[in-house]
Design a protein around this motif. Structure first.
Motif, PDB file in Angstrom:
ATOM      1  N   ARG A  65       0.844  -1.194   0.000  1.00 29.09           N
ATOM      2  CA  ARG A  65       0.000   0.000   0.000  1.00 29.09           C
ATOM      3  C   ARG A  65       0.883   1.250   0.000  1.00 29.09           C
ATOM      4  O   ARG A  65       1.759   1.386   0.852  1.00 29.09           O
ATOM      5  N   PRO A  66       0.689   2.176  -0.931  1.00 30.83           N
ATOM      6  CA  PRO A  66       1.557   3.359  -0.994  1.00 30.83           C
ATOM      7  C   PRO A  66       1.454   4.203   0.275  1.00 30.83           C
ATOM      8  O   PRO A  66       0.385   4.330   0.873  1.00 30.83           O
ATOM      9  N   VAL A  67       2.588   4.772   0.682  1.00 33.27           N
ATOM     10  CA  VAL A  67       2.637   5.632   1.855  1.00 33.27           C
ATOM     11  C   VAL A  67       2.866   7.068   1.392  1.00 33.27           C
ATOM     12  O   VAL A  67       3.166   7.334   0.224  1.00 33.27           O
ATOM     13  N   THR A  68       2.725   7.999   2.330  1.00 33.95           N
ATOM     14  CA  THR A  68       2.974   9.408   2.040  1.00 33.95           C
ATOM     15  C   THR A  68       4.301   9.812   2.645  1.00 33.95           C
ATOM     16  O   THR A  68       4.525   9.669   3.849  1.00 33.95           O
ATOM     17  N   GLY A  69       5.204  10.294   1.791  1.00 34.04           N
ATOM     18  CA  GLY A  69       6.510  10.753   2.248  1.00 34.04           C
ATOM     19  C   GLY A  69       6.633  12.252   2.101  1.00 34.04           C
ATOM     20  O   GLY A  69       6.039  12.863   1.213  1.00 34.04           O
ATOM     21  N   TYR A  70       7.409  12.854   2.989  1.00 33.32           N
ATOM     22  CA  TYR A  70       7.652  14.294   2.961  1.00 33.32           C
ATOM     23  C   TYR A  70       9.135  14.515   2.696  1.00 33.32           C
ATOM     24  O   TYR A  70       9.985  13.894   3.339  1.00 33.32           O
ATOM     25  N   MET A  71       9.437  15.393   1.770  1.00 31.23           N
ATOM     26  CA  MET A  71      10.818  15.647   1.366  1.00 31.23           C
ATOM     27  C   MET A  71      11.086  17.140   1.435  1.00 31.23           C
ATOM     28  O   MET A  71      10.320  17.952   0.903  1.00 31.23           O
ATOM     29  N   GLY A  72      12.196  17.512   2.106  1.00 27.52           N
ATOM     30  CA  GLY A  72      12.572  18.912   2.213  1.00 27.52           C
ATOM     31  C   GLY A  72      14.024  19.115   1.834  1.00 27.52           C
ATOM     32  O   GLY A  72      14.868  18.233   2.030  1.00 27.52           O
ATOM     33  N   THR A 123       1.572   6.967  10.188  1.00 24.76           N
ATOM     34  CA  THR A 123       1.082   5.983   9.222  1.00 24.76           C
ATOM     35  C   THR A 123       0.488   4.818   9.999  1.00 24.76           C
ATOM     36  O   THR A 123       1.163   4.206  10.831  1.00 24.76           O
ATOM     37  N   ASP A 124      -0.770   4.520   9.745  1.00 23.39           N
ATOM     38  CA  ASP A 124      -1.516   3.531  10.524  1.00 23.39           C
ATOM     39  C   ASP A 124      -0.877   2.149  10.420  1.00 23.39           C
ATOM     40  O   ASP A 124      -0.723   1.596   9.323  1.00 23.39           O
ATOM     41  N   ILE A 154       3.197   4.553  12.922  1.00 19.11           N
ATOM     42  CA  ILE A 154       4.643   4.459  12.800  1.00 19.11           C
ATOM     43  C   ILE A 154       5.155   5.697  12.073  1.00 19.11           C
ATOM     44  O   ILE A 154       4.488   6.242  11.180  1.00 19.11           O
ATOM     45  N   TRP A 155       6.338   6.162  12.480  1.00 19.89           N
ATOM     46  CA  TRP A 155       6.975   7.348  11.928  1.00 19.89           C
ATOM     47  C   TRP A 155       8.416   6.973  11.563  1.00 19.89           C
ATOM     48  O   TRP A 155       9.130   6.393  12.379  1.00 19.89           O
ATOM     49  N   ILE A 156       8.848   7.308  10.361  1.00 23.59           N
ATOM     50  CA  ILE A 156      10.175   6.916   9.889  1.00 23.59           C
ATOM     51  C   ILE A 156      10.828   8.118   9.207  1.00 23.59           C
ATOM     52  O   ILE A 156      10.164   8.863   8.475  1.00 23.59           O
ATOM     53  N   GLY A 157      12.133   8.300   9.434  1.00 21.78           N
ATOM     54  CA  GLY A 157      12.810   9.386   8.742  1.00 21.78           C
ATOM     55  C   GLY A 157      14.264   9.488   9.126  1.00 21.78           C
ATOM     56  O   GLY A 157      14.800   8.651   9.861  1.00 21.78           O
TER      57      GLY A 157
END
Length: 345
Positions: A65-72, A123-124, A154-157
Motif C-alpha cells: 500500500r503506498p505511503v505518504t513521504g515528505y521531502m525537504g 502511518t496507521d 509508525i513514523w520513519i525518517g
C-alpha cells in the motif's frame, strides 16, 4: 540568543518496564519515561544490528500500500515548517511504495553530501503493516485499550524535526530505532509558544512559529518563559514516553535512520465532538464581542462547562435537566442536530 534561555528539566523516569498503568500515569499530568520497555521488540533488536536490518524487518509486513513521504531541501535543516510567506510549506509531499521510501532513506544516509530531509509521518500500523503488532506492541494493564482502542502509528525518517504542536489525545511513544528528543510544555504555555496559522499546517495541527534551534527572542520574547516550564525527554531504542493530551511537544529525530511507534488514545466517549469545533464556533460567536461581554460569557462558561457538573443541576429535578445532565449518545445527537440547524440558518 539561545544562551538566554532557561534550562529545561528532564522528564521523570520510572524503573518499572513491564506493564505500565497508562491511565494512572496520564492522570499524573506530566511526561514519564519507562526505560527499555520495548527492548525485546524484534524491530528494536533489528535496529541494533543495522538500519537496513530494521528496514528489512518492516518490509516483511508490507503489503504494497503506498505511503505518504515528505521531502525537504537540506536548507530546512530537517525542520518541516512554513515557507517565508507563512502561507505555504517548506517541503513537498509524495506518494510512493514503502520499499521505495526506505530505499531512498538508506541510500541518502550512506551517500555523500548533505541529504534532504525525509520523513514518513503518522502511518496507521494496522492498515499499512498488518501483523506488525502481533510481534511489537504496547501491552497496557487493565482494560484501558479494550474500552478505548488506540490509534497505532509508525513514523520513519532521517534527522528531522516535528515542530512543537499538541495532540488532542494521550500519547505513548516508543523509540524503536535511532534516538529521539522530545521537548514538552504544559498546555498553559500555548501563548508563550506563539502558535502559527490554523491552516495550512505542516502536519495537521497548529505548530509553534519559534525555531527552537535558533530562537529569535526579539520577535518571540515569551518563548523564554515557555522554556522555563519545558520538560526534555531523551529516548534511546526501546524507551517508552507517556504524556497527556494537549501537552505541546517538539520531536527531534537524532540519527540518520529513525523509527518511532506511537499510540494515541482518549477515555472520552466516542459520541463527544472534538473540542476544537467549540473553539472555532467561539471565534464565530464570542471572540470579537466587547470585552465586558466576553468577561460575562467567561463566567457562563465557567459555570456550565468548566465547573462542577453536579452543582449545575443539583437544584433541578432530573426530568428538567435536559443537556445539563451528563451527556449520553442520544442527547449528543439532539445537541448536534440543534447546532446544525442553527449554523445552517
Amino acid at each position: 540568543m539561545a544562551e538566554r534561555l532557561p534550562t529545561a528539566r528532564h522528564a521523570r523516569e520510572l524503573v518499572e518496564t513491564k506493564v505500565p498503568d497508562l491511565a494512572a500515569l496520564v492522570q499524573g499530568n506530566e511526561p514519564v519515561i519507562l526505560r527499555g520497555y520495548a527492548a525485546h521488540w524484534p524491530l528494536v533488536r533489528a535496529g541494533q544490528v543495522s538500519a537496513r536490518a530494521a528496514a528489512d524487518y518492516l518490509l516483511g509486513f508490507d503489503h504494497g500500500r503506498p505511503v505518504t513521504g515528505y521531502m525537504g531541501d537540506p536548507a530546512i535543516r530537517g525542520r518541516f515548517h512554513y515557507d517565508e510567506t507563512v502561507t505555504g510549506l517548506n517541503f513537498q509531499t509524495q506518494t510512493l511504495p514503502l520499499r521505495a521510501f526506505l530505499t531512498r532513506l538508506l541510500d541518502e544516509a550512506e551517500g555523500p553530501g548533505e541529504p534532504p530531509a525525509l520523513y514518513m509521518g503518522s502511518t496507521d500500523l494496522d492498515a499499512y503493516l498488518p501483523g506488525f503488532r502481533r510481534e511489537n506492541d504496547l501491552v497496557p494493564s487493565g482494560e484501558l485499550f479494550q474500552r478505548h482502542p488506540p490509534l497505532a502509528s509508525i513514523w520513519i525518517g532521517n534527522r528531522t524535526i516535528a515542530s512543537a504542536h499538541y495532540d488532542m489525545a494521550n500519547n505513548a511513544a516508543i523509540c524503536a530505532t535511532g534516538r529521539r528528543r522530545f521537548t514538552l510544555f504544559p498546555p498553559d504555555q500555548i501563548g508563550n509558544l506563539y502558535p502559527g496559522p490554523l491552516a495550512p499546517t505542516p502536519g495537521g495541527q497548529v505548530v509553534s512559529m519559534v525555531d527552537f534551534a535558533r530562537p529569535d527572542l526579539d520577535r518571540y520574547p515569551r518563548f523564554a518563559d515557555a522554556m522555563a516550564h519545558a520538560v526534555v525527554a531523551e529516548l534511546e531504542p526501546g524507551d517508552l514516553l507517556i504524556y497527556p493530551a494537549l501537552w505541546w511537544h517538539q520531536v527531534e529525530a537524532l540519527e540518520a535512520f529513525n523509527i518511532l511507534v506511537n499510540y494515541w488514545w482518549t477515555t472520552a466517549p466516542d459520541y463527544l465532538d472534538t473540542p476544537m469545533d467549540s473553539v472555532m464556533h467561539a471565534m464565530l460567536s464570542l471572540r470579537d464581542r466587547p470585552a465586558a461581554e466576553k468577561r460575562a460569557w467567561r463566567a457562563v462558561f465557567d459555570h456550565y462547562i468548566f465547573g462542577d457538573g453536579e452543582t449545575v443541576v443539583a437544584h433541578l429535578p432530573p426530568a428538567s435537566q435536559g443537556p445539563l445532565a451528563p451527556l449520553d449518545e442520544a442527547m449528543a445527537r439532539r445537541l448536534r442536530a440543534y447546532l446544525l440547524q442553527r449554523l445552517n440558518r
